[in-house]
Scaffold this motif. Sequence first.
Motif, PDB file in Angstrom:
ATOM      1  N   THR A  25       0.861  -1.175   0.000  1.00  0.00           N
ATOM      2  CA  THR A  25       0.000   0.000   0.000  1.00  0.00           C
ATOM      3  C   THR A  25       0.904   1.233   0.000  1.00  0.00           C
ATOM      4  O   THR A  25       2.116   1.118   0.184  1.00  0.00           O
ATOM      5  CB  THR A  25      -0.884   0.053   1.259  1.00  0.00           C
ATOM      6  OG1 THR A  25      -0.037   0.390   2.374  1.00  0.00           O
ATOM      7  CG2 THR A  25      -1.553  -1.273   1.518  1.00  0.00           C
ATOM      8  N   GLN A  52       1.160   3.192   2.242  1.00  0.00           N
ATOM      9  CA  GLN A  52       1.609   3.414   3.622  1.00  0.00           C
ATOM     10  C   GLN A  52       2.878   2.615   3.915  1.00  0.00           C
ATOM     11  O   GLN A  52       3.372   2.650   5.020  1.00  0.00           O
ATOM     12  CB  GLN A  52       0.528   2.941   4.599  1.00  0.00           C
ATOM     13  CG  GLN A  52      -0.799   3.611   4.424  1.00  0.00           C
ATOM     14  CD  GLN A  52      -0.869   4.903   5.187  1.00  0.00           C
ATOM     15  OE1 GLN A  52      -0.588   4.931   6.378  1.00  0.00           O
ATOM     16  NE2 GLN A  52      -1.198   5.980   4.519  1.00  0.00           N
ATOM     17  N   GLN A  53       3.331   1.839   2.944  1.00  0.00           N
ATOM     18  CA  GLN A  53       4.456   0.936   3.182  1.00  0.00           C
ATOM     19  C   GLN A  53       5.680   1.345   2.371  1.00  0.00           C
ATOM     20  O   GLN A  53       5.548   1.752   1.220  1.00  0.00           O
ATOM     21  CB  GLN A  53       4.050  -0.495   2.825  1.00  0.00           C
ATOM     22  CG  GLN A  53       2.889  -1.009   3.672  1.00  0.00           C
ATOM     23  CD  GLN A  53       2.329  -2.315   3.172  1.00  0.00           C
ATOM     24  OE1 GLN A  53       2.687  -2.796   2.113  1.00  0.00           O
ATOM     25  NE2 GLN A  53       1.420  -2.891   3.952  1.00  0.00           N
ATOM     26  N   ASP A  54       6.818   1.215   3.015  1.00  0.00           N
ATOM     27  CA  ASP A  54       8.072   1.514   2.343  1.00  0.00           C
ATOM     28  C   ASP A  54       8.403   0.324   1.430  1.00  0.00           C
ATOM     29  O   ASP A  54       8.699  -0.766   1.926  1.00  0.00           O
ATOM     30  CB  ASP A  54       9.158   1.700   3.410  1.00  0.00           C
ATOM     31  CG  ASP A  54      10.504   2.049   2.812  1.00  0.00           C
ATOM     32  OD1 ASP A  54      10.641   1.963   1.569  1.00  0.00           O
ATOM     33  OD2 ASP A  54      11.418   2.413   3.573  1.00  0.00           O
ATOM     34  N   HIS A  79      10.811  -0.581  -0.057  1.00  0.00           N
ATOM     35  CA  HIS A  79      12.148  -1.135   0.086  1.00  0.00           C
ATOM     36  C   HIS A  79      12.222  -2.161   1.206  1.00  0.00           C
ATOM     37  O   HIS A  79      13.077  -3.021   1.214  1.00  0.00           O
ATOM     38  CB  HIS A  79      13.132   0.010   0.343  1.00  0.00           C
ATOM     39  CG  HIS A  79      14.548  -0.374   0.108  1.00  0.00           C
ATOM     40  ND1 HIS A  79      15.361  -0.826   1.113  1.00  0.00           N
ATOM     41  CD2 HIS A  79      15.267  -0.414  -1.015  1.00  0.00           C
ATOM     42  CE1 HIS A  79      16.547  -1.102   0.610  1.00  0.00           C
ATOM     43  NE2 HIS A  79      16.515  -0.872  -0.684  1.00  0.00           N
ATOM     44  N   HIS A  80      11.310  -2.052   2.167  1.00  0.00           N
ATOM     45  CA  HIS A  80      11.377  -2.928   3.345  1.00  0.00           C
ATOM     46  C   HIS A  80      10.123  -3.761   3.511  1.00  0.00           C
ATOM     47  O   HIS A  80       9.436  -3.671   4.517  1.00  0.00           O
ATOM     48  CB  HIS A  80      11.586  -2.098   4.612  1.00  0.00           C
ATOM     49  CG  HIS A  80      12.915  -1.426   4.645  1.00  0.00           C
ATOM     50  ND1 HIS A  80      13.080  -0.094   4.377  1.00  0.00           N
ATOM     51  CD2 HIS A  80      14.137  -1.920   4.873  1.00  0.00           C
ATOM     52  CE1 HIS A  80      14.365   0.204   4.458  1.00  0.00           C
ATOM     53  NE2 HIS A  80      15.030  -0.884   4.761  1.00  0.00           N
ATOM     54  N   ILE A  81       9.848  -4.580   2.525  1.00  0.00           N
ATOM     55  CA  ILE A  81       8.694  -5.468   2.601  1.00  0.00           C
ATOM     56  C   ILE A  81       9.232  -6.862   2.861  1.00  0.00           C
ATOM     57  O   ILE A  81      10.334  -7.197   2.433  1.00  0.00           O
ATOM     58  CB  ILE A  81       7.912  -5.397   1.271  1.00  0.00           C
ATOM     59  CG1 ILE A  81       7.342  -3.995   1.059  1.00  0.00           C
ATOM     60  CG2 ILE A  81       6.809  -6.435   1.215  1.00  0.00           C
ATOM     61  CD1 ILE A  81       6.375  -3.521   2.123  1.00  0.00           C
ATOM     62  N   GLN A  82       8.482  -7.653   3.603  1.00  0.00           N
ATOM     63  CA  GLN A  82       8.925  -9.026   3.842  1.00  0.00           C
ATOM     64  C   GLN A  82       8.215  -9.959   2.866  1.00  0.00           C
ATOM     65  O   GLN A  82       7.076  -9.710   2.496  1.00  0.00           O
ATOM     66  CB  GLN A  82       8.641  -9.420   5.286  1.00  0.00           C
ATOM     67  CG  GLN A  82       9.544  -8.654   6.237  1.00  0.00           C
ATOM     68  CD  GLN A  82       9.296  -8.996   7.669  1.00  0.00           C
ATOM     69  OE1 GLN A  82       8.166  -9.181   8.089  1.00  0.00           O
ATOM     70  NE2 GLN A  82      10.365  -9.076   8.444  1.00  0.00           N
ATOM     71  N   TYR A 115       4.797   7.143   4.303  1.00  0.00           N
ATOM     72  CA  TYR A 115       5.230   5.954   5.041  1.00  0.00           C
ATOM     73  C   TYR A 115       6.459   6.234   5.891  1.00  0.00           C
ATOM     74  O   TYR A 115       6.949   5.350   6.585  1.00  0.00           O
ATOM     75  CB  TYR A 115       5.481   4.773   4.096  1.00  0.00           C
ATOM     76  CG  TYR A 115       6.579   4.976   3.075  1.00  0.00           C
ATOM     77  CD1 TYR A 115       7.915   4.936   3.444  1.00  0.00           C
ATOM     78  CD2 TYR A 115       6.273   5.189   1.735  1.00  0.00           C
ATOM     79  CE1 TYR A 115       8.919   5.114   2.509  1.00  0.00           C
ATOM     80  CE2 TYR A 115       7.264   5.371   0.785  1.00  0.00           C
ATOM     81  CZ  TYR A 115       8.589   5.325   1.183  1.00  0.00           C
ATOM     82  OH  TYR A 115       9.570   5.503   0.258  1.00  0.00           O
ATOM     83  N   GLN A 116       6.948   7.454   5.845  1.00  0.00           N
ATOM     84  CA  GLN A 116       8.133   7.782   6.639  1.00  0.00           C
ATOM     85  C   GLN A 116       7.736   8.395   7.975  1.00  0.00           C
ATOM     86  O   GLN A 116       6.689   9.031   8.093  1.00  0.00           O
ATOM     87  CB  GLN A 116       9.043   8.745   5.864  1.00  0.00           C
ATOM     88  CG  GLN A 116       9.847   8.031   4.798  1.00  0.00           C
ATOM     89  CD  GLN A 116      10.323   8.954   3.700  1.00  0.00           C
ATOM     90  OE1 GLN A 116       9.947  10.123   3.627  1.00  0.00           O
ATOM     91  NE2 GLN A 116      11.156   8.420   2.821  1.00  0.00           N
ATOM     92  N   ASN A 117       8.610   8.212   8.947  1.00  0.00           N
ATOM     93  CA  ASN A 117       8.379   8.762  10.268  1.00  0.00           C
ATOM     94  C   ASN A 117       8.515  10.287  10.204  1.00  0.00           C
ATOM     95  O   ASN A 117       9.458  10.802   9.637  1.00  0.00           O
ATOM     96  CB  ASN A 117       9.426   8.177  11.218  1.00  0.00           C
ATOM     97  CG  ASN A 117       9.091   8.423  12.653  1.00  0.00           C
ATOM     98  OD1 ASN A 117       8.632   9.514  13.012  1.00  0.00           O
ATOM     99  ND2 ASN A 117       9.310   7.432  13.477  1.00  0.00           N
TER     100      ASN A 117
END
Lengths: 463, 301
Positions: B55, B57-59, B61-64, B255-257
């Motif tokens: 989505t 909302q997700q980075d 680069h860092h999906i599992q 999706y970033q802090n």
Amino acid sequence: MRTTLLAASVALALSYSHPVLAANDFNSLKEQLDQLKLNYEQRIQALESRLKAAENNATHAKTKVKQIEETVKESSAPKIALKTQNSFNPAISLILDGRYASFSNKPGEYELPGFALGGESGLGEEGISLGHTEIVASANIDDKFYGQATIALHDHEGSTEIELEEAFIQTLGLGNGVTVKAGRFLSAMGYLNEQHEHAWDFADAPLIYRGLFGNQLLDDGIQINYIAPTDTFLQLGAEAFKGSSFPAGGESGNVGAWTVFANIGGDIGIEHSWLLGLNHWQANDIDGRTSGGHQHEGEEEAETPSFTGKSKINSLDFVYKWAPNGNPSQQNFKFQFEYFDRREDGVITMLNSDPLEATSYDGHQNGWYTQAVHQFKPQWRVGLRYDRLDSSNSGADADILEEAGLDNEGHTPKRYSAMVEWLPSEFSRIRLQFNRDQSYENTDNQLFLQYTHSLGSHGSHQY
Amino acid sequence: MLNKYFKRSIVLFLSLLFLSNPLYAGLKVFACEPEWASLANELGGEHLDIYTATTNQQDPHHIQARPSLVAKARQADLLVCTGAELEVGWLPLLLRKSGNPNIQAGQVGYFIATDHVSLLDQPVALDRSLGDVHAAGNPHVHLDPVRLQKIANKLSHTLTKLDPANSSDYEKKLELFTQNWQSMILQWTELTQPLKGKPIVVHHKNWIYLQQWLGLNQVAVLEPKPGIPPTSSHLSSLILGLEKSPAQVIVYANYQNNKAASWLSKKTGIPTLELAFSPAKDETLTHWFDQLLNQLLTLQE
């Protein structure tokens, strides 16, 4: 305008029909005509300037289109590929691992009552030492196969040993969800087993992995694995192994050990995911599997227990993960549980004993661990783990079982672990771990400070 | 007896699993990021059954490589992903585990967007001390509408190849998309004239295609190195520079802090702006891009 024209034509008509009209009238008519002419000229001029403006606009639009076209052309220009010999080299990564370990008990005294330890199942060295230095090379071999080799270097009693951890080929998109793997590889038995040691969340293996597999189950063989065409992840697989190394043993010349496994998993909403696995491992003709016994002080030559017989392991694993919005890069949580149960039936012989001691053996060992890890900030993780084992082994000669380390001495091994990790980047990790280890009667407090860094290509991580 | 019962329950279980998966006649598309799902939807519409792996909302680069993703990759006819190492941490694993020949590298069903456009920010030196650099260049090409058009042309071509029966429909859809997209580009170019040369601060270097297209001037990055979270010492060092030559806005992806951006905003008085890095679920590319530009433009007033 129309009225002027009308007036003019009426005037003309009148003037023709009445040639006697006064010059006066003729003059006014001329004036009107002049007026008319001027009027038209002004209108034409206005039209001309409007046309010019429109033309200007068109050229402007044209240049804009041209500009866009040019940008498109630029972006479609072929990329300059790196045409060096090296570009076909496999992806290589190097794992550097080192640690400082402190134990309150002597690591040499370590034992796991009720379990015959084999493989690399000790505590490791005390003080400063290097862990496994791993070199992993992997690449697509062609359009049909993928290949990977993992070479581990580690120190053992003063000399550096080379261990070929993995060397396998794997089919790429064979079709119908089927994948075949052949060579030496980590068995799919259990959740943690398929992960490399450097990807573990703790510095040491769960006690049950230590007790049953000598940390990890790897063997030479073939694996076939099928993924069902369903939205819920469903995987079924089987492995056939040579079965000549711990926890199997002997040269059967055929399939010495085999496994079957099933995994099911999926997502719950966008933030939660899970995986449940059932596994079975079996070796029917283990011939002379040796392990470290329970060594008594003062004995000159160690008597080595050797098992011949049949061994079966059943296991269940469950993993649950959570990440806010399903975005694990900021924060995530992982819960993991595995249970193993082993039953063995055969004979234990104490090698080097004189006269040769042997007993029938009926073994039943089980154990589980559970752990939770929370990455609460992008660079920080904390984790807790609890291990517990149990065994009830029996045989004709209880003394020999005791000597072989298969008597649980009325003790149920357990261990509490806590760790904190700092991850400066995706490629580096520094971990501090504390264990309160009750593997045997004397509780051992263990402390590890460990770094695990990876160099080279960016690997993918298992779920 | 028990064995029989066991077998029966397995058969029942399997048939339930298969039943839960309705047969769909359309081309099954596995889109790694929402922008490719939106694009595929514009170009294929009713002929496609699109699954979006992430989505906005997700980075990415860092999906599992979650089990659900493997299950979806197993069934896909077409994979549409960004490439340029954006999905390096999970996509190779999905491909290997899927056992699906359609979407393996080199197949028609393996569509990698960055293979079809030139990339900015190609590193001169490949050294991880420079952070998590992408060897091929910056992968976030979907933020350049001109490049996106180019990718649309190629993707439409791929759809035709995979599903020739509907080729005339795909052509029509591409034409329609192109007309609309080109007129939007002209409109957006006109609209965003005032943004030209405006100085901005970004959280991560993932806006460069947008910056280049709009002519924005990136004066600072919150991350000390690509992929390394902002540190307080690095942020402090930015303050001095920003006092000398202030920026208009601090931009970060949804999706970033936002902690680092907010902190710097408090210290410097520069407003922060959270932008959707990709379209939301079922959002069209036009709508998403329009929103994005409007958000940037509101800062002008």
